[in-house]
Scaffold this active site. Structure first.
Site, PDB file in Angstrom:
ATOM      1  CG  HIS A  67      -3.980 -20.316   0.484  1.00  0.00           C
ATOM      2  ND1 HIS A  67      -2.688 -19.899   0.212  1.00  0.00           N
ATOM      3  CD2 HIS A  67      -4.782 -19.284   0.134  1.00  0.00           C
ATOM      4  CE1 HIS A  67      -2.719 -18.672  -0.274  1.00  0.00           C
ATOM      5  NE2 HIS A  67      -3.982 -18.271  -0.333  1.00  0.00           N
ATOM      6  CG  HIS A  75      -7.220 -12.004  -4.924  1.00  0.00           C
ATOM      7  ND1 HIS A  75      -7.280 -13.385  -4.980  1.00  0.00           N
ATOM      8  CD2 HIS A  75      -6.863 -11.716  -3.648  1.00  0.00           C
ATOM      9  CE1 HIS A  75      -6.970 -13.901  -3.802  1.00  0.00           C
ATOM     10  NE2 HIS A  75      -6.712 -12.908  -2.969  1.00  0.00           N
ATOM     11  CD  GLU A 131      -3.245 -11.931  -3.570  1.00  0.00           C
ATOM     12  OE1 GLU A 131      -2.577 -11.554  -2.597  1.00  0.00           O
ATOM     13  OE2 GLU A 131      -3.658 -13.113  -3.688  1.00  0.00           O
ATOM     14  CD  GLU A 132      -4.017 -16.485  -3.651  1.00  0.00           C
ATOM     15  OE1 GLU A 132      -2.831 -16.599  -3.280  1.00  0.00           O
ATOM     16  OE2 GLU A 132      -4.954 -16.285  -2.861  1.00  0.00           O
TER      17      GLU A 132
END
Length: 798
Positions: free
Chosen positions: A248, A99, A145-146
């Site tokens: 992240h 992704h 995706e996130e």
């Protein structure tokens, strides 16, 4: 594989900046770059291959039980899909997935730009090769995706090429660089594991990681779930796991990913995809779906894999051998047998007491450290946890057995006690082995290792022990036999702490991380001490050992209590930041008549670890307990704009008053239809427009129940707190979102039948910022990572 190209791709993607779904950076700039590189690959492609490219913009909805359960709805998000196949075409395909989107405020190098860079290079290498593939390879570069796995769902449920896919490889990250760990396979497709074993040049895989991850202990999920559950396709899930401290965060940059990590990942993915694309099994993969596999790498050199049913046979055979060895002790003369049985059960009791008191000791220490506000002191200095909890656990075990040796086994020979406690340790591991095996857990092989190798060693030195006693030769051979289980245990323990330690820094404010880490360390000490308890009874004195352990533990405890070890670090070479969410929100509450009953604005502050704001308050004094956020009991999820339903993990939050926010694209939410159904329920149809990310919360009132809706499978799914949570996102262009819910009323209430709240999140562009938010963010110390954005919260009653 050329690292130069992969670095080139990675640097260009990350230079775009954070790539949130719905932002121009994600939907336009990154997509344009990917298409440009794919076009260059097409131009260089060999005549043996055909390349097809498609940009998919799916819309759909599904429910998922991640984070307690919620429903997801997406509109016009982006997938870039490439199919590499023989010139004559192919009926079957293997899918490779990465992704290119990132979480807000992070460049997302490891998660997951590096995987997309690897896939681009794999595509280039395969397309220029003259070697013909038997099957197609589909490269899915997914752009959401996130957003809780939305883009993969859009591909596997809607794309015309999805029907070709017979297996997949998912490339993910839980850290930055290092080896990529195979932590999920299947379901029940042993041939896929065998493919990895045969093809991977740098293997790193563990069924232990698979069963731990699938147990739900780790609060994370991947596209693997979507392909498996919605596509019914088997696959392999790989992820980088090292240095999860900066996962992240703004520190997840390209320069932190080592060249050898990219090279190793590229070599592995290329080899596995080539193997699968030329495999005869791929075409009929469903026929090979028979049971799970036990698999584990041996120090990264090679992988051992065998069917779980074979593993069960091996485990029971090892167990039987141990039972026969222990049973031989019962065939001694009756008076010896009685004496042995008595000593065995007393020794077992002493061992269990030593382990229990060891666990209690470290938990007392952990609770005390947490209560005095020194939690996570080991986060930036992991050795602190070993020196505090590890030494305490070992010291208590040694102390209990030393007392037993001095006051209970006074006139018993050392050789007899050494044999006795070896048998006790063997019995404990046998119990673990048969328990795990009977429950169908593949990780039972670890217990088999702890039974088989020590038992084999004991049988080899048994005669020498009887003739010469516990001398140097015996000890040398005995330690050599224990080398394999201990080395492998330490290898697994390293992987566990590599993954779990960073997770404990973002696991919410409700879970005391010191208690979790102390428990894990105590369990590790119990396992590692099992056969070494024997030496407590073989050595003359443990006094020096006890003094050394006590001194280290005491000194570390005093240093921890004094605050010597600060949990976080802003060291550019190895940052370990504290994560904080800052949301500048304006909240508006409406009553049943539509009138505004409450309106306020503030910056909602969430610290994603147990320490809350205690370390931040000296730097930002306005954040203190006087502004602790009160829970609005009548509102879903306490009346705050949760991005995801994690409220049950994070209950310490703060609400600092601030001026109203004024985003340009304000959300609009309205009831467009209310009708009675033939089955005597009320259908409410809503329409909403707003930014790319919206959280919708629904709470039914007493006497009402939500029976159906137009989302997911049609059956409403509640979150862990009992309310209904819907996560909505869209790409750059999207029409108004319309949905309906049906409410069954069994007992009418004066306050209405349902409350609906809408939180609009502005995660990109100018709307995500505000002067008060920027001013507060700038006050945070450099060892924090404050992720900030603007949002609105509107509540309605119907």
């Amino acid at each position: 594989m050329l690292v130069f190209f992969m670095w080139h791709y990675l640097e260009h993607i990350t230079s775009i900046g954070p790539r949130t779904t719905g932002s121009p950076e994600n939907e336009v700039l990154t997509v344009r770059y990917l298409l440009e590189q794919i076009q260059l690959v097409e131009q260089q492609s060999s005549d043996a291959h055909k390349i097809s490219v498609d940009v998919q913009r799916p819309t759909g909805s599904f429910s998922i039980d991640f984070l307690g359960g919620f429903t997801s709805y997406y509109d016009n998000i982006t997938n870039v899909v490439v199919k590499l196949e023989p010139q004559a075409g192919a009926q079957h395909a293997v899918l490779a997935n990465c992704h290119f989107d990132s979480v807000p405020n992070s460049p997302g190098a490891s998660d997951d730009a590096v995987s997309c860079s690897v896939m681009l290079e794999v595509l280039r290498v395969l397309s220029t090769s003259s070697e013909t593939l038997h099957h197609a390879i589909i490269f899915l570069f997914n752009g959401a995706e996130e957003n809780v796995l939305q883009a993969s769902h859009g591909f596997i449920t809607q794309h015309p090429w999805a029907g070709l896919v017979r297996a997949f490889i998912n490339l993910e990250a839980a850290g930055v660089g290092g080896k990529e760990l195979v932590f999920q396979t299947g379901p029940e497709n042993p041939w896929l594991v065998q493919a990895y074993v045969s093809a991977a040049k740098h293997p790193f895989a563990s069924v232990v990681a698979q069963e731990v991850f699938q147990s739900g202990i780790i609060p994370s999920d991947t596209d693997f779930r979507i392909f498996r559950d919605f596509g019914n396709i088997p696959g392999i899930d790989l992820a980088f796991i090292e240095n999860g401290y900066i996962y992240h965060t703004k520190y997840d940059t390209a320069d932190r990913i080592l060249t050898e990590s990219i090279q190793r990942a590229g070599d592995n993915i290329l080899a596995i995809l080539k193997y699968l694309a030329t495999s005869d099994m791929l075409a009929s993969s469903s026929e090979y779906q028979h049971g799970n596999m036990v698999f584990f790498d041996v120090f990264g050199l090679f992988v051992i894999a065998y069917p779980s049913r074979v593993g069960s046979i091996i485990n029971y055979m090892v167990f039987l051998a141990a039972v026969l060895y222990l049973g031989k002790k019962l065939l001694q003369p009756r008076h010896k047998t009685a004496c042995y049985m008595k000593d065995f059960f007393c020794g077992l009791g002493i061992t269990l007491v030593s382990w229990f008191t060891s666990l209690v000791t470290v938990l007392i220490l952990a609770v005390f450290v947490s209560l005095i506000g020194q939690s996570l002191s080991w986060y930036n200095h992991f050795y602190v946890s070993v020196c505090l909890y590890g030494t305490a656990a070992v010291a208590k075990i040694v102390f209990v057995h030393t007392l037993a040796k001095r006051f209970y086994y006074v006139d018993t020979s050392q050789q007899y006690l050494g044999e006795l406690f070896f048998d006790i340790a063997l019995s404990v591991h046998c119990f673990s082995l048969v328990t795990l095996t009977s429950r169908g857990l593949c990780l039972a092989f670890v217990s088999a290792v702890w039974v088989a190798f020590p038992l084999l060693t004991k049988l080899l030195v048994h005669k020498d022990l009887q003739q010469n006693g516990a001398g140097g030769k015996f000890l040398g051979t005995y330690l050599l036999g224990l080398l394999i289980p201990y080395l492998y245990a330490l290898y697994l323990i390293w992987a566990v702490f590599e993954m779990f330690t960073p997770i404990l820094g973002r696991s919410g404010s409700q879970i005391p991380p010191d208690v979790v880490l102390a428990s894990i360390l105590a369990a590790c000490v119990m396992v590692l001490s099992s056969y070494f308890i024997t030496f407590i009874y073989l050595v003359r004195s443990t006094q020096r050992t006890m003094v050394a352990l006590t001194l280290v533990c005491t000194l570390t405890f005093l240093l921890v209590c004094s605050g010597t070890f600060f949990p976080y670090s802003s060291n550019p070479a190895n940052p370990k930041p504290k994560r904080v969410f800052l949301q500048h929100v304006t909240r508006t509450f409406h009553d049943l008549e539509g009138s505004v009953t409450q309106r306020d604005s503030g910056i909602w502050i969430n610290g994603f670890d147990y320490t809350g704001m205690s370390h931040v308050t000296p730097h930002v004094p306005e954040i203190n307990d006087t502004i602790r956020a009160p829970c609005e009991e009548a509102a879903p999820l306490c009346g705050f704009p949760w991005y995801l339903p994690v409220h049950f993990l994070i209950k310490k939050n703060w609400y600092l008053p601030a001026p109203e926010v004024s985003p340009r694209l304000r959300p609009h939410f309205r009831l467009i239809a209310k009708e009675k159904t033939p089955w005597d329920s009320t259908r409410l149809t809503f329409e909403t427009t707003g930014p790319s990310h919206i959280s919708l919360y629904i709470r039914t009132h007493q006497g009402s129940a939500l029976t159906q809706w137009s989302l997911g499978s049609g059956t409403p799914v509640t979150s862990k707190g009992g309310d209904y949570f819907v996560f909505y996102s869209h790409g750059l262009q999207a029409s108004a979102w319309q949905f309906w819910i049906e409410v069954q009323v069994t007992e009418e209430q004066p306050g209405g039948m349902v409350t609906v709240a809408l939180a609009a999140h502005y995660l990109s562009g100018e709307d995500k910022r505000s002067p008060p938010l920027d001013a507060l963010k700038d006050k945070f110390p450099d060892w924090t990572f404050p992720s900030a954005w603007v949002c609105t919260y509107d509540l309605f009653v119907f």
